[in-house]
Enzyme design. Structure first.
Site, PDB file in Angstrom:
ATOM      1  N   VAL A  20      59.046  40.281   8.541  1.00 49.55           N
ATOM      2  CA  VAL A  20      60.424  40.381   8.052  1.00 49.55           C
ATOM      3  C   VAL A  20      60.999  38.969   8.095  1.00 49.55           C
ATOM      4  CG1 VAL A  20      62.655  41.509   8.379  1.00 49.55           C
ATOM      5  CG2 VAL A  20      60.574  42.632   9.207  1.00 49.55           C
ATOM      6  N   TYR A  35      52.158  38.250  22.447  1.00 50.01           N
ATOM      7  CA  TYR A  35      53.065  39.019  21.586  1.00 50.01           C
ATOM      8  C   TYR A  35      52.516  40.433  21.355  1.00 50.01           C
ATOM      9  CZ  TYR A  35      56.302  40.089  17.772  1.00 50.01           C
ATOM     10  OH  TYR A  35      57.268  40.673  16.995  1.00 50.01           O
TER      11      TYR A  35
HETATM   12  N1  LIG Z   1      60.623  39.105  11.945  1.00 51.48           N
HETATM   13  C1  LIG Z   1      59.476  39.756  11.987  1.00 51.48           C
HETATM   14  O1  LIG Z   1      58.555  39.516  11.176  1.00 51.48           O
HETATM   15  C2  LIG Z   1      59.282  40.837  13.009  1.00 51.48           C
HETATM   16  C3  LIG Z   1      58.205  41.739  12.833  1.00 51.48           C
HETATM   17  C4  LIG Z   1      58.020  42.739  13.766  1.00 51.48           C
HETATM   18  C5  LIG Z   1      58.872  42.868  14.833  1.00 51.48           C
HETATM   19  N2  LIG Z   1      59.914  41.976  14.989  1.00 51.48           N
HETATM   20  C6  LIG Z   1      60.778  42.157  16.155  1.00 51.48           C
HETATM   21  O2  LIG Z   1      62.126  42.282  15.719  1.00 51.48           O
HETATM   22  C7  LIG Z   1      62.991  41.927  16.814  1.00 51.48           C
HETATM   23  C8  LIG Z   1      64.101  41.018  16.291  1.00 51.48           C
HETATM   24  O3  LIG Z   1      63.527  39.775  15.926  1.00 51.48           O
HETATM   25  P1  LIG Z   1      63.937  38.982  14.599  1.00 51.48           P
HETATM   26  O4  LIG Z   1      62.759  38.987  13.727  1.00 51.48           O
HETATM   27  O5  LIG Z   1      65.220  39.458  14.103  1.00 51.48           O
HETATM   28  O6  LIG Z   1      64.031  37.488  15.206  1.00 51.48           O
HETATM   29  P2  LIG Z   1      65.267  36.482  15.345  1.00 51.48           P
HETATM   30  O7  LIG Z   1      64.741  35.346  16.159  1.00 51.48           O
HETATM   31  O8  LIG Z   1      65.830  36.190  14.006  1.00 51.48           O
HETATM   32  O9  LIG Z   1      66.348  37.305  16.179  1.00 51.48           O
HETATM   33  C9  LIG Z   1      66.147  37.590  17.549  1.00 51.48           C
HETATM   34  C10 LIG Z   1      67.479  37.650  18.263  1.00 51.48           C
HETATM   35  O10 LIG Z   1      67.216  37.920  19.663  1.00 51.48           O
HETATM   36  C11 LIG Z   1      67.974  37.015  20.440  1.00 51.48           C
HETATM   37  N3  LIG Z   1      67.348  36.797  21.757  1.00 51.48           N
HETATM   38  C12 LIG Z   1      66.251  36.054  22.031  1.00 51.48           C
HETATM   39  N4  LIG Z   1      66.024  36.060  23.361  1.00 51.48           N
HETATM   40  C13 LIG Z   1      66.990  36.831  23.928  1.00 51.48           C
HETATM   41  C14 LIG Z   1      67.277  37.226  25.252  1.00 51.48           C
HETATM   42  N5  LIG Z   1      66.542  36.799  26.295  1.00 51.48           N
HETATM   43  N6  LIG Z   1      68.337  38.022  25.476  1.00 51.48           N
HETATM   44  C15 LIG Z   1      69.122  38.440  24.436  1.00 51.48           C
HETATM   45  N7  LIG Z   1      68.904  38.089  23.164  1.00 51.48           N
HETATM   46  C16 LIG Z   1      67.833  37.305  22.902  1.00 51.48           C
HETATM   47  C17 LIG Z   1      68.068  35.752  19.615  1.00 51.48           C
HETATM   48  O11 LIG Z   1      69.149  34.931  20.020  1.00 51.48           O
HETATM   49  C18 LIG Z   1      68.231  36.318  18.203  1.00 51.48           C
HETATM   50  O12 LIG Z   1      69.590  36.525  17.876  1.00 51.48           O
HETATM   51  C19 LIG Z   1      62.094  41.295  17.871  1.00 51.48           C
HETATM   52  O13 LIG Z   1      61.852  42.234  18.901  1.00 51.48           O
HETATM   53  C20 LIG Z   1      60.823  40.983  17.115  1.00 51.48           C
HETATM   54  O14 LIG Z   1      59.708  40.927  17.952  1.00 51.48           O
HETATM   55  C21 LIG Z   1      60.133  40.979  14.098  1.00 51.48           C
END
Ligand SMILES: NC(=O)c1ccc[n+]([C@@H]2O[C@H](COP(=O)([O-])OP(=O)(O)OC[C@H]3O[C@@H](n4cnc5c(N)ncnc54)[C@H](O)[C@@H]3O)[C@@H](O)[C@H]2O)c1
Length: 297
Positions: free
Chosen positions: A193, A160
């Site tokens: 988040v 990651y």
């Molecule tokens: N939640 C956290 O703490 C956090 C922190 C830092 C960064 N992020 C980043 O934020 C972004 C969004 O993540 P989130 O936290 O909302 O998670 P989440 O799992 O709630 O949402 C992710 C979304 O991406 C979609 N997805 C997964 N694989 C996919 C693919 N191959 N093609 C298209 N869509 C796909 C999922 O269906 C989902 O709707 C990510 O890049 C994650 O790494 C999240």
């Protein structure tokens, strides 16, 4: 709906828009009057989320998208143009967490999944959308969603962290490349988040399945998974993140942080990196190169 502003009437393509951060950004930008192209691999969640936004009067279309497949990205661009004429913004948000574990327990298939979604997915999104943003000459935005994990190593989360560090670097390379086209390029680096990122395996594609005989003992993975769940569940709400992103885009910020308390981490890292240069300057082998010109291309 808000009054006319820099976003209204323009079109944003958002990957991973069915839930979490992508959905919150879709709603926040739709509320600014943008046309939203919501793209996701999870068809059922996408249908539900887009319906919610439509019921609030927002202009939204949905596209089925696996970000690891460039041909599908081309389809998204075609559908976006057909619906709204132009594309002004791409938010490369779709991402997966992988499964935390020791180096010796790493599964190659999991690394490939994380790298393909989190890194290649961002490249493909830019490759498909940037020409469409350039072609109308009105400028626009590329927003890549990385993480604080891209600016710091974390034990047991090598895949990651490496993928998110790549997203930071890609964004830094694209900033000067896209600036002459009036395309503002930025990278979002949140800490935790409250989303479903800790349940990323729910959308893991068959092509990254780990053969049963190679699969890591589930008990070994449980401790790391539990810690990740607790961290994510303690995170900030997505609505706060979305509000912060709007604020940052309006004032053309490039590194977009949501957790100012992490500054001490990046400061410590910058100091450690700088200390390495002090060692090199004092080196009997390379110290004499201190006044040489810096070579770039
Ligand atoms: N939640 C956290 O703490 C956090 C922190 C830092 C960064 N992020 C980043 O934020 C972004 C969004 O993540 P989130 O936290 O909302 O998670 P989440 O799992 O709630 O949402 C992710 C979304 O991406 C979609 N997805 C997964 N694989 C996919 C693919 N191959 N093609 C298209 N869509 C796909 C999922 O269906 C989902 O709707 C990510 O890049 C994650 O790494 C999240």
């Amino acid at each position: 709906m808000s009054q006319s502003n820099e976003f209204s009437g323009k079109t944003a393509v958002i990957s991973g828009a069915a839930g979490g951060i992508g959905l919150a950004l879709s709603e926040a930008l739709a509320a600014q009057g943008m046309n939203i192209v919501m793209a996701d691999i999870d068809a059922a969640a996408l249908a539900q989320s887009s319906e919610d936004l439509r019921s609030k009067g927002y202009k939204v279309i949905t596209c089925s998208l696996d970000v690891t497949d460039y041909a599908q990205w081309e389809g998204v661009v075609a559908e976006a143009k057909e619906a709204f004429g132009k594309i002004h913004m791409v938010i490369n948000n779709a991402g997966v967490g992988g499964s935390p574990g020791k180096i010796e327990d790493s599964e190659a298939e999991t690394w490939r999944w994380v790298m393909d979604v989190n890194v290649m997915g961002v490249l493909y999104g830019a490759q498909a959308c940037v020409p469409a943003i350039k072609e109308h000459g009105e400028g626009g935005w590329v927003l890549n969603v990385a993480s604080m994990a891209g600016l710091m190593g974390m034990p047991y989360a090598g895949a990651y962290c490496a993928s998110k560090a790549a997203v930071v670097s890609m964004t830094e390379s694209w900033m000067p490349e896209l600036e002459p086209f009036n395309i503002h390029t930025s990278v979002l680096c949140p800490a935790f988040v409250k989303t479903r990122i800790h349940e990323s395996y729910r959308n893991r594609q068959e092509k990254y399945a780990v053969a049963t005989e190679k699969r890591i003992d589930k008990e070994k993975l449980k401790a790391g998974a539990k810690a990740a769940t607790m961290a994510v569940e303690s995170g900030i709400p997505v609505s706060m993140l979305a509000e912060r992103v709007l604020e940052a885009l309006r004032s053309k910020q490039t590194y977009i942080y949501t957790h100012p308390n992490y500054r001490k981490v990046t400061r410590g890292r910058a100091k450690a990196i700088d200390n390495g240069f002090v060692d090199a300057e004092n080196s009997s082998v390379v110290g004499h190169l201190i006044n040489d010109d810096i070579v770039t291309f």
